[in-house]
Design an enzyme around this catalytic site. Structure first.
Site, PDB file in Angstrom:
ATOM      1  N   ASP A  92       0.818  -1.215   0.000  1.00  0.00           N
ATOM      2  CA  ASP A  92       0.000   0.000   0.000  1.00  0.00           C
ATOM      3  C   ASP A  92       0.849   1.261   0.000  1.00  0.00           C
ATOM      4  OD1 ASP A  92       0.738  -0.920   2.581  1.00  0.00           O
ATOM      5  OD2 ASP A  92      -0.731   0.397   3.535  1.00  0.00           O
ATOM      6  N   GLU A 123      -0.627  -1.997   5.264  1.00  0.00           N
ATOM      7  CA  GLU A 123       0.291  -1.875   6.407  1.00  0.00           C
ATOM      8  C   GLU A 123       0.132  -0.549   7.122  1.00  0.00           C
ATOM      9  OE1 GLU A 123       3.396  -0.758   8.900  1.00  0.00           O
ATOM     10  OE2 GLU A 123       3.236   0.187   6.929  1.00  0.00           O
TER      11      GLU A 123
END
Length: 396
Positions: free
Chosen positions: A83, A141
């Site tokens: 991400d 994350e």
């Protein structure tokens, strides 16, 4: 093993330019946490080109297996997060983000392309190692509850269960070609604090008729620091910080409410639980003593990241074999947090740092800034090193 090491280094060097290209593609097309749909599709396509069969997990995550000879002998899991962050990129490079307000400012594009590079290497070495390497491409994350916790709940550490989990993260404090490592407790837990103080607002000239929420907030912020200075064991790293205070009053208006946000971080899970209790008692008791009330919401974030000492010692020795002693740096604890910590709480793990700064000092900008970038040589190091570490752990 020496012959295998040389083989990995050759394969890593041969594919370095391609891995940089993978990173540039990912960097140009960043996606926010749990929205990594195109990223996951791209990764899955690259894995299928290698003959692997990626399986979806945690919605936008992927897991794939590379089986060597005797695949049931031992399993090592390798993790890369995918991400990006809600940051507008300021770098003027051909591969700059094409998605306004979204940027790979924490190096997850490096981690993902590096793990794809690992896959390319290990697929070619299947006949030269025993065991199974599990590739984990993780979403989310950057935001609580963290994609790692969701992947674990959905069984990513089962069938087969890894004996070791490894992860790497960019580190602009070190030049490309070097890596950093720390055995034991390495990164802190992180919990988010949301406080609402309620009193009785009114005219600033008549405090006797009001319950001053701003004064309560000021006392609370100061008193809360005693949790670190007087309640915590001095040997346990702890940080309590408040970064947002909203009091919607005026020069002559005391507001009815004050809103505060902060963070609590520590390296000890037992003290973490105790601190939560102390914080609630402090907030509620202090506010009540001043005639107000306080509502505290604690959003549990990531736990302490604990690098297994035995695993980390083996990893460090393997790093020295691959890079040389002069390129392996013992680094200090860091009070930032990482959701790889969930893996470290579930299985023997090691989370290490990949140097990304250029020798001339370029690319030294911190992560989470709009000008973060890396020296490309880091991607000539990262995949080969991780492949070597994985095969060493399969032999452990």
């Amino acid at each position: 093993m020496q012959q295998l090491l040389s083989r990995i280094q050759e394969l890593a060097a041969a594919q370095a330019t391609d891995v940089v290209g993978l990173r540039h593609h990912l960097h140009a097309h960043p996606e926010l946490s749990f929205e990594e749909y195109q990223t996951a599709a791209f990764v899955a396509d690259e894995l299928r080109k290698l003959g692997l069969e990626p399986q979806p997990i945690a919605n936008t995550g992927l897991v794939a297996l590379i089986e060597g000879r005797n695949p049931g002998r031992r399993t090592v899991a390798l993790r890369a997060d995918m991400d990006a962050l809600p940051i507008q990129e300021q770098n003027d490079v051909p591969y700059r983000s094409q998605n306004p307000g979204v940027m790979h400012a924490c190096g997850h594009d490096v981690h993902t392309s590096s793990l794809l590079g690992v896959a390319r290497i290990l697929v070619q070495l299947r006949d030269e190692f025993e065991g199974t390497v599990k590739l984990m491409f993780q979403p989310g994350e950057e935001v609580v509850p963290g994609g790692a916790s969701i992947m674990i709940k959905e069984g990513v550490l089962d069938n087969p269960a890894p004996q070791t989990v490894l992860g790497q993260h960019v580190f602009p404090q070190l030049p490309a070609g070097k890596v950093g490592i720390h055995a034991g407790r390495y990164m802190a837990s992180a919990d988010e604090l949301y406080l609402t103080i309620r009193g009785k607002g009114g005219h600033g000239a008549m405090p006797d008729l009001n319950i001053d929420t701003v004064l309560v907030a000021a006392n609370l912020i100061v008193a809360a620091q005693q949790l670190v200075s007087r309640r915590a064991n001095p040997k346990i790293p702890s940080v309590l910080s408040f970064g947002k205070v909203i009091a919607q009053g005026a020069t002559n208006v005391i507001p009815n409410e004050v809103y505060i946000e902060g963070t609590f971080r520590t390296m000890d899970e037992q003290w973490r639980e105790q601190a939560h209790v102390h914080l609630r008692q402090l907030c509620e008791g202090l506010a009540a003593s001043m005639g107000a009330s306080c509502e505290l919401e604690i959003r549990r974030g990531y736990p302490c990241l604990d690098n297994d000492v035995d695993v980390t010692q083996r990893v460090r020795a393997a790093m020295v074999e691959y890079l040389g002693e002069e390129n392996v740096v013992d680094i200090d604890q860091w009070m930032a947090s990482e959701d790889f910590a969930f893996f470290s709480q579930a299985a023997p793990s090691c989370f290490y740092r990949l140097g990304t700064r250029a020798l001339d000092g370029r690319y030294a900008a911190s992560v989470h800034t709009p000008v973060f970038d890396i020296e490309a040589h880091a991607l000539a190091v990262g995949p080969g090193l991780m492949a070597w570490l994985a095969l060493n752990e399969l032999q452990a």
